[in-house]
Design a protein around this motif. Structure first.
Motif, PDB file in Angstrom:
ATOM      1  N   ARG A 118      31.412  23.673  -1.157  1.00  0.00           N
ATOM      2  CA  ARG A 118      31.172  22.840   0.029  1.00  0.00           C
ATOM      3  C   ARG A 118      32.398  21.975   0.342  1.00  0.00           C
ATOM      4  NH1 ARG A 118      26.176  18.573   0.518  1.00  0.00           N
ATOM      5  NH2 ARG A 118      26.330  18.219   2.749  1.00  0.00           N
ATOM      6  N   VAL A 173      35.262  24.249   1.629  1.00  0.00           N
ATOM      7  CA  VAL A 173      35.010  24.696   3.005  1.00  0.00           C
ATOM      8  C   VAL A 173      35.250  23.557   3.987  1.00  0.00           C
ATOM      9  CG1 VAL A 173      33.196  25.458   4.599  1.00  0.00           C
ATOM     10  CG2 VAL A 173      33.499  26.605   2.399  1.00  0.00           C
ATOM     11  N   ARG A 220      32.213  22.373  11.229  1.00  0.00           N
ATOM     12  CA  ARG A 220      31.912  21.780   9.921  1.00  0.00           C
ATOM     13  C   ARG A 220      30.408  21.594   9.735  1.00  0.00           C
ATOM     14  NH1 ARG A 220      35.562  16.625   8.872  1.00  0.00           N
ATOM     15  NH2 ARG A 220      35.266  16.344  11.086  1.00  0.00           N
ATOM     16  N   ILE A 225      28.691  25.091   9.132  1.00  0.00           N
ATOM     17  CA  ILE A 225      28.994  25.579   7.779  1.00  0.00           C
ATOM     18  C   ILE A 225      28.263  24.734   6.739  1.00  0.00           C
ATOM     19  CG2 ILE A 225      30.835  25.833   6.068  1.00  0.00           C
ATOM     20  CD1 ILE A 225      32.654  26.680   8.441  1.00  0.00           C
TER      21      ILE A 225
END
Length: 175
Positions: free
Chosen positions: A111, A114, A137, A140
């Protein structure tokens, strides 16, 4: 958990009774399953609830509340705990818990990575703009959080299922 060696228990009569019952059950358990460590010890907790549990490969702890029961009931409960030790249930539980913890940490690391990548891409490309970067963001993150929650639910289910099967096997061993 507050378990102490029987030698340190104030009521010597209760401690002697529990040791005698444990020795009898433990000898039979080792006959049935020689893989049970020859060094298993019984401990006693001051808890007034009727309970006993196995921990590690060499420890059974009974509560003072358990001593309210008759000898046959206590022997049945101690045999059940010897079943847990014989089947190495505490080892399996440790593996499951550590695996779930490591996977949870992995999800958090993914997390963070990413989020960092999306942030850096968004900063480098002016076409995305601030709102586009935020939406990317957010989407995701929603996907990752959903995956974490699904994995957590699956992990809880697997632990509960394994625990229930361990209890049945320990009961079977005690019989």
């Amino acid at each position: 958990s507050g378990c102490k060696r029987l030698k340190k228990h104030k009521n010597k009569e209760q401690a002697a009774r529990l040791q005698r019952l444990f020795d009898e059950v433990y000898a039979k358990a080792r006959e049935k399953d020689p893989s049970i460590s020859p060094k298993v010890k019984i401990f006693l907790s001051k808890d007034k609830d009727i309970n006993a549990f196995a921990t590690g490969r060499k420890t059974v702890c009974a509560t003072t509340g358990l001593l309210q029961l008759n000898d046959e009931e206590i022997k049945g409960i101690l045999a059940h705990e010897c079943g847990h030790i014989g089947h190495k249930d505490t080892d399996l539980l440790l593996v499951i818990l550590v695996s779930n913890m490591l996977l949870s940490i992995l999800f958090v690391v993914i997390r963070v990575i990413v989020w960092t990548v999306v942030f850096l891409i968004g900063e480098g490309e002016s076409s995305l703009g601030g709102i586009g970067n935020l939406i990317a963001r957010l989407l995701i993150d929603i996907l990752l959080v959903t995956l974490i929650r699904l994995w957590t639910k699956l992990g809880i289910y697997l632990v509960m299922h394994s625990s229930r099967m361990n209890e049945f096997e320990a009961d079977k061993f005690a019989c």
